[in-house]
Motif scaffolding. Structure first.
Motif, PDB file in Angstrom:
ATOM      1  N   HIS A  42      35.623  15.908 -26.304  1.00 18.28           N
ATOM      2  CA  HIS A  42      36.312  16.657 -25.475  1.00 18.28           C
ATOM      3  C   HIS A  42      36.470  16.604 -23.866  1.00 18.28           C
ATOM      4  N   ARG A  43      38.339  16.294 -23.609  1.00 20.65           N
ATOM      5  CA  ARG A  43      38.189  15.869 -22.897  1.00 20.65           C
ATOM      6  C   ARG A  43      37.856  16.587 -21.609  1.00 20.65           C
ATOM      7  N   PRO A  44      37.933  18.581 -21.484  1.00 20.48           N
ATOM      8  CA  PRO A  44      37.675  19.201 -20.631  1.00 20.48           C
ATOM      9  C   PRO A  44      36.833  18.640 -20.066  1.00 20.48           C
ATOM     10  N   ASP A  49      43.500  14.976 -11.477  1.00 18.72           N
ATOM     11  CA  ASP A  49      43.893  12.920 -11.937  1.00 18.72           C
ATOM     12  C   ASP A  49      42.542  13.106 -12.723  1.00 18.72           C
ATOM     13  N   LEU A  50      41.881  13.231 -13.018  1.00 11.41           N
ATOM     14  CA  LEU A  50      41.190  13.220 -13.917  1.00 11.41           C
ATOM     15  C   LEU A  50      40.859  12.896 -15.106  1.00 11.41           C
ATOM     16  N   ALA A  51      41.674  14.711 -15.477  1.00 11.11           N
ATOM     17  CA  ALA A  51      42.234  14.780 -16.833  1.00 11.11           C
ATOM     18  C   ALA A  51      43.535  13.452 -17.165  1.00 11.11           C
ATOM     19  N   HIS A  52      43.982  13.302 -16.481  1.00  8.68           N
ATOM     20  CA  HIS A  52      45.264  12.051 -16.209  1.00  8.68           C
ATOM     21  C   HIS A  52      44.438  10.666 -16.807  1.00  8.68           C
ATOM     22  N   ILE A  53      43.569   9.939 -16.255  1.00 11.92           N
ATOM     23  CA  ILE A  53      42.357   9.268 -16.207  1.00 11.92           C
ATOM     24  C   ILE A  53      41.955   9.265 -17.542  1.00 11.92           C
ATOM     25  N   THR A  54      41.372  10.432 -18.193  1.00 12.28           N
ATOM     26  CA  THR A  54      40.254  10.396 -19.521  1.00 12.28           C
ATOM     27  C   THR A  54      41.373  10.447 -20.737  1.00 12.28           C
ATOM     28  N   GLY A  86      42.734  15.126 -27.499  1.00 11.18           N
ATOM     29  CA  GLY A  86      42.009  15.617 -25.788  1.00 11.18           C
ATOM     30  C   GLY A  86      40.115  15.383 -26.781  1.00 11.18           C
ATOM     31  N   VAL A  87      39.680  14.084 -27.092  1.00 12.64           N
ATOM     32  CA  VAL A  87      39.128  14.212 -28.339  1.00 12.64           C
ATOM     33  C   VAL A  87      38.706  12.900 -28.178  1.00 12.64           C
ATOM     34  N   LEU A  88      37.514  12.547 -26.642  1.00 10.35           N
ATOM     35  CA  LEU A  88      37.487  11.011 -26.932  1.00 10.35           C
ATOM     36  C   LEU A  88      36.139  10.471 -28.293  1.00 10.35           C
ATOM     37  N   PRO A  89      35.747   9.447 -28.251  1.00  9.51           N
ATOM     38  CA  PRO A  89      34.957   8.820 -28.913  1.00  9.51           C
ATOM     39  C   PRO A  89      33.400   9.141 -28.884  1.00  9.51           C
ATOM     40  N   GLY A  90      33.088   9.857 -30.198  1.00  5.18           N
ATOM     41  CA  GLY A  90      31.824  10.443 -30.685  1.00  5.18           C
ATOM     42  C   GLY A  90      32.726  12.020 -30.795  1.00  5.18           C
ATOM     43  N   GLY A  91      33.467  12.569 -30.303  1.00  6.84           N
ATOM     44  CA  GLY A  91      34.135  13.973 -30.624  1.00  6.84           C
ATOM     45  C   GLY A  91      34.329  14.407 -29.477  1.00  6.84           C
TER      46      GLY A  91
END
Length: 169
Positions: free
Chosen positions: A55-57, A88-93, A48-53
């Protein structure tokens, strides 16, 4: 059966003192030579964490807010449609994070073309995906790998390749 170890004989109970050969020395039966492991790119270490910390939500929420500006039809969505859009956005991320972890542009692009087909089936125009990618890219502007993956997917969608991209853009 409880036998006293001292009665078992001389040396019983003492650790075995045989020396084992060190790797690279005669008599060592170590693992066979193998190809060096493929080095994995730097990746998020927590789900649930992308680059630079990021957070997905947080990314989903901000993307949804930006989409209202980039895709005006979203403003008229019902609560249920907005919920589906957020999912859908959550799945995309999630797929973006996975593509970053595996350094696989095609994984993300394939997911988006499939998503385009699903959206079309739901009656949502697949041309809603490029504004979504633009919103994500704007938020991840300081992360060149993420922007590369998003840019690749955007070019494929713009070119009309893959399922679900048959809608007009």
């Amino acid at each position: 059966m409880t036998a006293d170890w001292r009665e078992a004989g001389v040396g019983a109970g003492r650790p075995h003192r045989r020396r084992l050969p060190l790797p690279g020395h005669a008599g060592h039966q170590g693992p066979r030579a193998r190809a060096p492991a493929r080095r994995r790119p730097a990746a998020p270490v927590r789900p649930g964490v992308l680059p630079g910390g990021t957070h997905r939500p947080q990314l989903v929420k901000e993307t949804l807010a930006q989409l209202e500006e980039r895709f005006p039809a979203l403003r008229d969505y019902s609560d249920r449609q907005r919920q589906h859009t957020a999912e859908d956005l959550a799945h995309i991320t999630d797929f973006l994070a996975t593509a970053l972890y595996t350094d696989d542009d095609e994984l993300f692009t394939g997911f988006l073309t499939w998503t385009g087909a699903i959206l079309t089936t739901r009656g949502v125009p697949a041309h809603s995906l490029p504004p979504t990618l633009d919103a994500l890219a704007a938020q991840l502007k300081d992360f060149p790998r993420a922007r590369r993956i998003i840019g690749h997917a955007r070019r494929i969608l713009d070119a009309g390749a893959g399922p679900g991209s048959g809608s007009s853009a």
